[in-house]
Structure formats: C-alpha cells, structure tokens
Design a protein around this motif. Sequence first.
Motif, PDB file in Angstrom:
ATOM      1  N   ILE A   1       1.434  -1.495   0.091  1.00 45.41           N
ATOM      2  CA  ILE A   1       0.108  -0.065  -0.363  1.00 45.41           C
ATOM      3  C   ILE A   1       1.299   1.463   0.377  1.00 45.41           C
ATOM      4  O   ILE A   1       1.027   1.973   1.151  1.00 45.41           O
ATOM      5  CB  ILE A   1      -1.238   0.361   0.961  1.00 45.41           C
ATOM      6  N   ARG A   2       0.702   1.913  -0.938  1.00 40.74           N
ATOM      7  CA  ARG A   2       1.661   2.964  -1.324  1.00 40.74           C
ATOM      8  C   ARG A   2       0.338   4.595  -1.216  1.00 40.74           C
ATOM      9  O   ARG A   2      -0.428   4.366  -2.142  1.00 40.74           O
ATOM     10  CB  ARG A   2       2.591   2.979  -2.341  1.00 40.74           C
ATOM     11  N   GLY A   3       0.849   5.431  -0.742  1.00 42.60           N
ATOM     12  CA  GLY A   3      -0.328   6.838  -0.899  1.00 42.60           C
ATOM     13  C   GLY A   3      -0.740   6.951   0.478  1.00 42.60           C
ATOM     14  O   GLY A   3      -0.899   5.821   1.639  1.00 42.60           O
ATOM     15  N   PRO A   4      -1.622   7.861   1.050  1.00 41.85           N
ATOM     16  CA  PRO A   4      -2.367   7.927   1.563  1.00 41.85           C
ATOM     17  C   PRO A   4      -3.731   7.049   1.830  1.00 41.85           C
ATOM     18  O   PRO A   4      -4.233   6.667   0.578  1.00 41.85           O
ATOM     19  CB  PRO A   4      -2.841   9.753   1.634  1.00 41.85           C
ATOM     20  N   VAL A   5      -4.453   6.938   3.576  1.00 42.30           N
ATOM     21  CA  VAL A   5      -5.133   6.336   3.252  1.00 42.30           C
ATOM     22  C   VAL A   5      -5.710   6.839   4.293  1.00 42.30           C
ATOM     23  O   VAL A   5      -5.499   7.312   5.221  1.00 42.30           O
ATOM     24  CB  VAL A   5      -4.944   4.567   3.690  1.00 42.30           C
ATOM     25  N   SER A   6      -7.128   7.649   3.903  1.00 41.52           N
ATOM     26  CA  SER A   6      -8.190   8.052   4.845  1.00 41.52           C
ATOM     27  C   SER A   6      -9.102   6.835   5.543  1.00 41.52           C
ATOM     28  O   SER A   6      -9.590   5.958   4.473  1.00 41.52           O
ATOM     29  CB  SER A   6      -9.655   8.705   4.011  1.00 41.52           C
ATOM     30  N   VAL A   7      -9.175   6.930   7.141  1.00 39.18           N
ATOM     31  CA  VAL A   7      -9.438   6.052   8.076  1.00 39.18           C
ATOM     32  C   VAL A   7     -11.026   6.601   8.315  1.00 39.18           C
ATOM     33  O   VAL A   7     -11.003   7.782   9.004  1.00 39.18           O
ATOM     34  CB  VAL A   7      -8.825   5.359   8.821  1.00 39.18           C
ATOM     35  N   VAL A   8     -11.921   5.880   8.748  1.00 40.67           N
ATOM     36  CA  VAL A   8     -13.159   6.487   9.957  1.00 40.67           C
ATOM     37  C   VAL A   8     -13.141   6.180  10.526  1.00 40.67           C
ATOM     38  O   VAL A   8     -13.820   4.479  10.441  1.00 40.67           O
ATOM     39  CB  VAL A   8     -14.267   6.936   8.904  1.00 40.67           C
ATOM     40  N   THR A   9     -12.965   5.564  11.981  1.00 42.36           N
ATOM     41  CA  THR A   9     -13.583   5.344  12.809  1.00 42.36           C
ATOM     42  C   THR A   9     -14.805   5.630  14.012  1.00 42.36           C
ATOM     43  O   THR A   9     -15.027   6.486  13.790  1.00 42.36           O
ATOM     44  CB  THR A   9     -12.193   4.251  14.103  1.00 42.36           C
TER      45      THR A   9
END
Length: 798
Positions: free
Chosen positions: A405-413
Amino acid sequence: MFIAQNHATILDEAELKLVYNPERHIFDAAGSRVFVGGDGATFNGFLAAARFEDVAGLDLALVADEITATDPDRPGVQEMRGGAFLHLRLPDEGDTLEIPRAEVALGGASIRGRGFVGSLGGSPTFGFVGDSSQITVAEMRALWPVLIAPNTREWALANIEGGVFGPAAVTIVLRPDMIEDVNGETHLADEAIQLEVPFRGLQMALIGEIPSARNLTGTMTAGARSFAARTGAGGVLPLPSGREIAFDSVLFEIRDSAGDAPPANIQIAASADAAAFVELAGLEPIASQADTVVSPEEISGRATANVDLGMRMARRIDVDSIGYLINLGLSDVDVARPLEGRRIRGFNGSIRIAGEGVQVRGRALIDGVRADIDYRIGQDAGMEVAATLDADARERLGFDFGDRIRGPVSVVTGEPDSDGVRQLAIDLTDAALDFPEIAWRKAAGRPASAVVRYSESGETLNLRTIEIVAPGLSAAGLGEVRGGALQRLAFHDISVSGLGRFSLQASRQDDVLVTAVEADELTVSRGLFSGGGGGDGAPFRLSVVAGRLRTEGGSLRDMRLTLGTRGGVIERFDLSATLDGGGQLRGLMGEQTGAIRILSSDAGAFLRLIDLYGRAQGGALALVLRPDLETGALSGSLNAENFRVVGEPAMGQLLATEEQLARNERDDVRDQRTPAAARESADNVIIDRLAANFTRTADVLTIREAFVRGPSVGITLRGTVGYAANRVSLTGTYIPAYQINNFFSRIPILGQALGGRQSEGLLGVTFEVTGPAESPNLRINPASVLAPGLLRSLFDFR
C-alpha cells in the motif's frame, strides 16, 4: 398602607407619630416606622414648617435625625444607623407636591435626589431622580428597596460577599396602574424603576463546592422586575489547587422577577489552562453530571469557555433544575495518560456540553497520527475519528502492509458497540495498491474501499470482519494484528478479475509471513511470473493449490506450488503439476546450491505455459535458475531436447535466404532445395537440442549465449528482451545443413578458422531481431555467408 386601584399594596406598614412641641413650633416624630416586604426602618425626628426660598407656598421639612434599619428575616445582620431629610413644598396653587430635596444616609452611604407627587397625564404620579455615594455590601443590603427585583434581591443579598457599589443612579416614575398583584404578591411594572449601579471588586458565592468568584467589575442595571449584571475582563474563579479561571465577561440576567422562582440566565466567557477546567469539572454539582476521564495533572494546554446557564432563582437553587450549554475551545492539549490505549497529543477543537449530551470535535495526534475527532455522549451518542494515514502512521497503528500500500489512506472509526467492537471505514482511493501474491494492482485515484470491524485487547487488534471492494477485487475475511505487525489473515472468499475466485490464509510465523491460496481454478497473466512489483523485501512464503491454473499459453492441472522469499530473493521453491497433454512438471530448489531446477516432460507445453515461446512441440526440458543474493537477479541455463518448431515465419525467411544464396553462389556443399521445399521444411523443423545461458532481472532478460541445433538447421543467439520497455534486441548466426556444416568447426586446430565458434559451421548467415516484442523486425546480412569461420564475426550486427 398604600392601596392601588387594583388593590395591590406597596406598603406593608407605615406609622408616623407626630406630637406638637409649642416651644420649638415643630412636630416631634419619635418612634415612627416604615416597612415594605419585611424590610424597613424606625426613626426619630421632627416635622417643621420652613421657608427655604422666596417662593409662594408652604415648605415642610421632615428630619429623621436617627434611623435604625433592620431585617427581621436576618437577625444576625448588623443594624444600620443613619439619618434622613425630606423637603416638601405645598404650592399655594395647583395640586403638585414638590420634593426639592430628599436624602437618606445609612452607615457611610447616602442617597439623594429630588421629585414630586402630582398628576401626570391625568393620573396620580410619584417621580424621583437621584444618585448615591459609594456603597458597601452591608449598606446595599439596607438600601436596596424590596420593590426592585425582589426575587433577585433575595438571592443576591444572600450570595454577595464583598465589593464596592456606586455611585448609583435611580429614576422612579410610579402611577397606580403600574402596581399589580401577581399570585398574591405586589409587583410594579418594570419601567416604574430604573436603577444603574456600577461595582468593582465584587465577590460572589456560587453553587455547591465551586469557590466564590472574585474581583468582578461591571455594572448592575435593574427595573422594578428585571435585573442584569454585566462584567468585563478581570474577574477570576480561584480553585482549591491554586489554579485560576479568568473571566472575560459575565452576564447575569432576569427579565421578569415576578412570580415564584423566576427564570434567570447566566452567560460566562472565561479562559484558563485546560487543567483548571478539568479540576472545576470535578467539583459538585458539576461532578455529579459530568464524568471526567482524566485528572488535572494528566492534561496540559489552553482552554476557553462560553457557558450559558438557565435556572430558577431562589435563595437555595435547585441544581437539578439548571439547564446548561457549555462550549469549550481547546488548543494544543496533551493528555499524559492513554485513552482507550491511545496517546492524545496536540488536540485543537471544541467540546460542547448540553443537557442532551457531550460532543467533542477537533484534530489531534492519536499515537502520532493526525486525526479528526467527532465524539458524542448522550442522546445522539457516537464517536467518529477520521484520519489520513501515510506509511509511518499505518505502521504505528498496526496496519503495516509495507510497499503493498503506497500513498494516503483515509480512515473513519466510531465508538465500540456493546461487545467492544468498532467499525473502521477505509477509503483507498488515493493509494496505489500492489499485491503480487494475487497478481492484482490498483493505481492511485481509482475508487476503492474497505470496512473492518475490530476490537482491541492489550496490544492485540482483532479484525472481526474485513470487507474490501475495489476495481477487479472483492474480498471478505478476518485477521489479527499484534504489536503493530500483521499476525493472521483469513479470507474465505476473494474474487480477482482475470485471476478467479479463491481463499487465502496468511499468518506470521516468527518473522515470515506465510500465505496459502486454494482455488478450483485460477487464471494468471504474464505479470505474475515477471518478478516485478510489490513487496517490501520482508520474508514471505506462498503456497498455492489449484485444481487448474490457466495462463495465456496453456494450463496446469493439480498444481501445488511453494515459494519462499527473503529480502526479495527466492530461497524456497517446490512445484508439481500436470501439463496440457499429460506431461509432468516438477520444480525443486537445491538446498546446497540455492539453484532452482524445473523439469518438464513436455518442453513445448512448458514454454507455451510461461509464454516464452509458442511454436515448440514435445521434447524434454530442464531449466536451472540461480538467485543472486546481492542483486536479486536470476542467472540460469535452459536445455531442451528432441522437440519440433512448427510454423515459425523467421525460420522460413532464413531457409528462403539459404536457397537464394545457393542459387547465386552455386555452392555444391549446400542442399539444393526449392523455395517450396524450404517453406515446407520451415513448417516443421526438428530440433535435437536447445541450450541457453541467461540472466534475468525484474526488467530485462539477457541471453548471454544460446544455440539451437537439428538435422538441418543450427542457430546461435545472444541479446536482450526488455520487459519494462517491451522490446527485443537479439543477434545471431543461422547455420544451414547443420550436421554437415558444423563438421568443419570440429576439425582439430583448423576448426575455429574454418567453422567459427563451436556451435557454428563453415558457412553461416548473421541476422538481427529488433523492435517491439509482439512484432520484431528480422534483418539478414547475406555477405556474411562469404566469410567462413573466424572472419564471420566481422559481419555480426552491432
């Protein structure tokens, strides 16, 4: 008593005792009394006729040379003594009683002014305008008229502990229609009295365990039924620890004090260290309504507060009746103790506290990761933490997939459910994904998402469910992360476009990630075997069991593969399968040499399977690969025996060139064949042996030396095949009538001069193959046939 038109009273008791003293020509007024609402005074004095000015009319002076103010409801309050002077003027004409001067003094304070009693607009009216000197708290208790905001007066007099008031200004305009009975109590219309009192150094007792506010400066304004106190900056709320909350402004307001327990509103703007507000939240009555999760010693940073309180006014306020809205602004707040196992640093945002619940919004570093927080407690309970994670952030939070996985990952919890399980929504759109284990890639910018339901226990993150939806990929499974490292993944259903449907099990054994894939049928592309892309060099072992594995060139049945890598280099290889047509395929890695050896009983089927060459049929093949531990490249050798080349256009071109050269040169050594025979032979060429030495990197296949020989043909070859550029660049020599022609290269001493290199012959044609891999160009140098043996290298393509 004084009775208004609506039968409401404004005086509870008044008694004026007048005894005429003929010697002094005055009326003594000893023992007179005036009480309103339980508050009042007794006084001694006299009433006398006097002339103060040369005007028509009768002047009367009422002098109270001794006044004692008392409060029957508060016997412990010290009595106040003073005096009063009232100048009354009865005109010879008209019905207006003038009050040129009125003054009351109690203690060290005084109120003075002037007024009248008469008719205004056809209605009996009393008017007065006056001001006061500075007034202490004790003097204010005696001088605050009970008719001005009576319920506010009760609470204020019980809670004001210190300060200086005044000079005050008062205006009274009183008519009978301004007096009314409200639930058995006498109240005036608000506009009947207007009072303005500045104050400074005010100390006010508050509620419960909360200490008194100090050093408040501002202005009180009041009507007969309204009250407001406004302060500016400078006041403080000292806390038991020595911390202080600074007041920027305070507004205390009662719009109508009539009735029992009238509603009041308090608005406060304050600022302090965040620790001070946490300490305040631990005091009653706030502590019983708010659950503080940290202590003052565990928090740092700054906070501002805007507080809006609603309550019913009484001498003792019912805490349960207080309505509140508190907005806290927090900046650079750090929490020393982990919250739910996470470190909070640099929080900037707001906390909203109201009767319906608590809401926290802002941004913070959670375990070093910048995140947006939306946390709610109460009727609209819930928690949402949103963050954009880079590679370092993913590693800190336990979602480390390396270069996959390369680059930004947006997460919401959100907050956990009743079983302690949270949901994590992941947006993978902006990330590039590369999973060579399943031959799947996604470029950044293509929509992709995942939903993970997880729970935490110590350092273990249990991934209860994982659902992934991406272009060409869907997956459902579960997993476990421990100490920030992936320990286990189990996908019972993965569907990859072009590859197929399969299950995947992955677990970490010591430092190795072991992955197992099972499928009824898989279809793999050339990219799976290319060795390019993906992985971070971490130790990895893959096993694949497939009922059928299809490639662009063929298929395998009952395939079993085990592949192990470390540092990007293959260190374990074991393969068994059945080729199309029934041929067997076997692959092993030598434990001592580290070389991979692949054996096939059907060379043509194997070369088609790996999409290396599609026109070979039958034969046996042995492929040896040797990994280079330093560079990651593979060097190797390929040997094949007893196979045929069928329908090769380049072979037809070479044979046609041979025929043309034979006619032109009339070379008796060559086999005199017709072009038609040449084409027929090119359709089915027998190869006794193929041998090649090569080096393979991620991007390029370099053929160092290769030769092909058969009864009627021989070819040498060298050059490169560029996978990244998708181009070939090969040169070689074609040796016609190979068995006869090669005889000269084997003659002792003269062989190299007559026959050239060992695999060549007396006569040969040099050629070049260049261009795109799908459609390369073949060029032949006819002049090379005239240069036997050693001299032929002068005609090689360079």
